[in-house]
Write a protein that holds these residues in place. Sequence first.
Motif, mmCIF file in Angstrom:
data_model
loop_
_atom_site.group_PDB
_atom_site.id
_atom_site.type_symbol
_atom_site.label_atom_id
_atom_site.label_comp_id
_atom_site.label_asym_id
_atom_site.label_seq_id
_atom_site.Cartn_x
_atom_site.Cartn_y
_atom_site.Cartn_z
ATOM 1 N N CYS A 1 -8.942 23.928 -20.321
ATOM 2 C CA CYS A 1 -7.721 23.227 -20.708
ATOM 3 C C CYS A 1 -6.571 23.786 -19.889
ATOM 4 N N GLY B 1 -3.597 23.974 -20.830
ATOM 5 C CA GLY B 1 -2.587 24.555 -21.718
ATOM 6 C C GLY B 1 -2.699 26.075 -21.793
ATOM 7 N N SER B 2 -1.692 26.694 -22.417
ATOM 8 C CA SER B 2 -1.721 28.155 -22.527
ATOM 9 C C SER B 2 -1.276 28.612 -23.917
ATOM 10 N N CYS B 3 -1.682 27.889 -24.948
ATOM 11 C CA CYS B 3 -1.293 28.231 -26.315
ATOM 12 C C CYS B 3 -1.832 29.624 -26.672
ATOM 13 N N PHE C 1 -2.810 31.107 -29.301
ATOM 14 C CA PHE C 1 -3.851 31.288 -30.321
ATOM 15 C C PHE C 1 -5.190 30.729 -29.859
ATOM 16 N N CYS C 2 -5.256 30.191 -28.655
ATOM 17 C CA CYS C 2 -6.436 29.435 -28.227
ATOM 18 C C CYS C 2 -7.106 30.130 -27.045
ATOM 19 N N ALA D 1 -9.323 28.589 -25.063
ATOM 20 C CA ALA D 1 -9.901 27.585 -24.148
ATOM 21 C C ALA D 1 -9.667 27.964 -22.685
ATOM 22 N N ASP E 1 -11.093 19.387 -24.888
ATOM 23 C CA ASP E 1 -9.872 19.895 -25.511
ATOM 24 C C ASP E 1 -8.718 18.912 -25.309
ATOM 25 N N THR E 2 -8.647 18.323 -24.138
ATOM 26 C CA THR E 2 -7.560 17.377 -23.852
ATOM 27 C C THR E 2 -8.073 16.295 -22.913
ATOM 28 N N ARG F 1 -2.910 15.701 -26.056
ATOM 29 C CA ARG F 1 -1.651 16.427 -26.263
ATOM 30 C C ARG F 1 -0.514 15.414 -26.244
ATOM 31 N N GLU G 1 0.340 21.722 -34.240
ATOM 32 C CA GLU G 1 0.452 23.139 -34.630
ATOM 33 C C GLU G 1 1.638 23.484 -35.531
ATOM 34 N N LYS H 1 3.284 26.422 -26.916
ATOM 35 C CA LYS H 1 2.648 25.108 -26.981
ATOM 36 C C LYS H 1 3.255 24.167 -25.938
#
Length: 467
Positions: free
Chosen positions: A212, A214-216, A218-219, A221, A258-259, A288, A313, A325
């Motif tokens: 993914c 993204g760079s959240c 809590f994740c 991925a 994931d996306t 997203r 979230e 997020k």
Amino acid sequence: MADVVLVNPIIPSWYTEVLEVHPEKDWLKPPVGSPPLGLLYIAAYLVSRGYKVKVLDIMRKKIKKSEFIGFLEQEQPKIVGLVVFSEATVSVFEFCSSAKEWNPNVITVLGGPHVTFMDEETLQHEAVDIIVRGEGELSMAELADYFLQQRGSLNEIKGITYKMNTGKDVEIVRNPGRPYIKELDQLPFPLRTAIDMEEYPMPGTIITSRGCPGSCIFCAAGAISGGRYRTRGIDNVILEIEEMRRIFKIDYITVVDDTFTAFPERTRAFCHYYNKSNSGFAWGCESRVDDVSRELLTLMVESGCDAIQFGVESGVQSVLYSIRKNITVEQIEVAVRWAREAGIRFIACSFIIGHHSDTHDTVRQTLEFAKHLRDSYGVTPFFGMCTPYPGTYLYRNREKLGVTIYSKGWDTHQLIYSNISTKYLTRQDIQRWYYKASELFRDDIKKIENIRLRRSKHKSQSPNIIV
Ligand code: SF4
């Protein structure tokens, strides 16, 4: 007889802790409704290399220890491989011990997100021999070459961590990492014939990309896929869907990336294929809110998409910033409105309660925002509790962020069990808010579960072949 047995183990607390404490909340039971695609990818790759493989999905069909040992006795595998999510660690150890009880010489190999980051800790268990870090296909094949054909040597297999007996003591050896597979189209499709597809309420799942962008915090991925986002060609994806529809008569496809909309051009290509081929299957995906446009959502609906899930979230801007997020509350509302106006029938938004920056007030605002999305746009909100999984920024920086993890083991380390406190919320606070949220949206969640199950019904012709 099988060379390799692959096991998807049970997560015991899903079926005990929450349900025993709150038996009336059986609707909290998470759906374990789709095939274990990760294991089926490995099974397919091993079969393509000439090995005999059997897959045991215990997440779907519980079995007793004696039955597990009986199964191994019947199959006589040289290798038993298990996928490990943090919350399944305890049961994975039990399966490894049972396998060793059956035959001390069987090789136990663990892979999956948890052990990718906790390899050395996991190897402390006496019944665990080898960890595969990251993607499993190539490493498992090379392990099979080594143990079944005596080809190569352990220290040359990239991406594994293992125990080596030096004569005096046991050393843990961590081989260099394995590069990620660049050409996903070269992998064989998941070996769905190795399981009984009729047992799954949601059989039509597919993975069209790995990782993914993204760079959240809590994740995991991004970390699991080495920070890279790799996609399959749409032609290759369509071939797999056609195979699923032909063999298993599946008429609903859930893209479990994931996306799925990360590259809108690619999503458009998928939609154009659908429209050209008049394929007639309905589908859903995760997305997203910053990846979609009104035009894309409209095209998706015209192309059979009837469900979308946005990872949202929180309903509070400062919290969204703090978890990286990279979306705004306004973007959430706009994307949901576009999805509704485009005509997507099922719109779900996932929320997390107990972010490190959450206070009573921000959780309250998040619940109000979720209610607003439901009442204004028919969104189904659902909730999990913040859980710092290994591999995440949150896990690595938990002290700095003021997060305390309670459980010493991993079995309660999951989204439906409060296992942390933060600077602002106790463990009990987080659990209470979670139950409140679940109560508040109980009927909405039930409704979407029922729809999901109804539309997933299929006439499987799964021959239940086990290769
Ligand atoms: S939460 Fe979703 S968007 Fe964020 S990194 Fe994970 S998969 Fe990507």
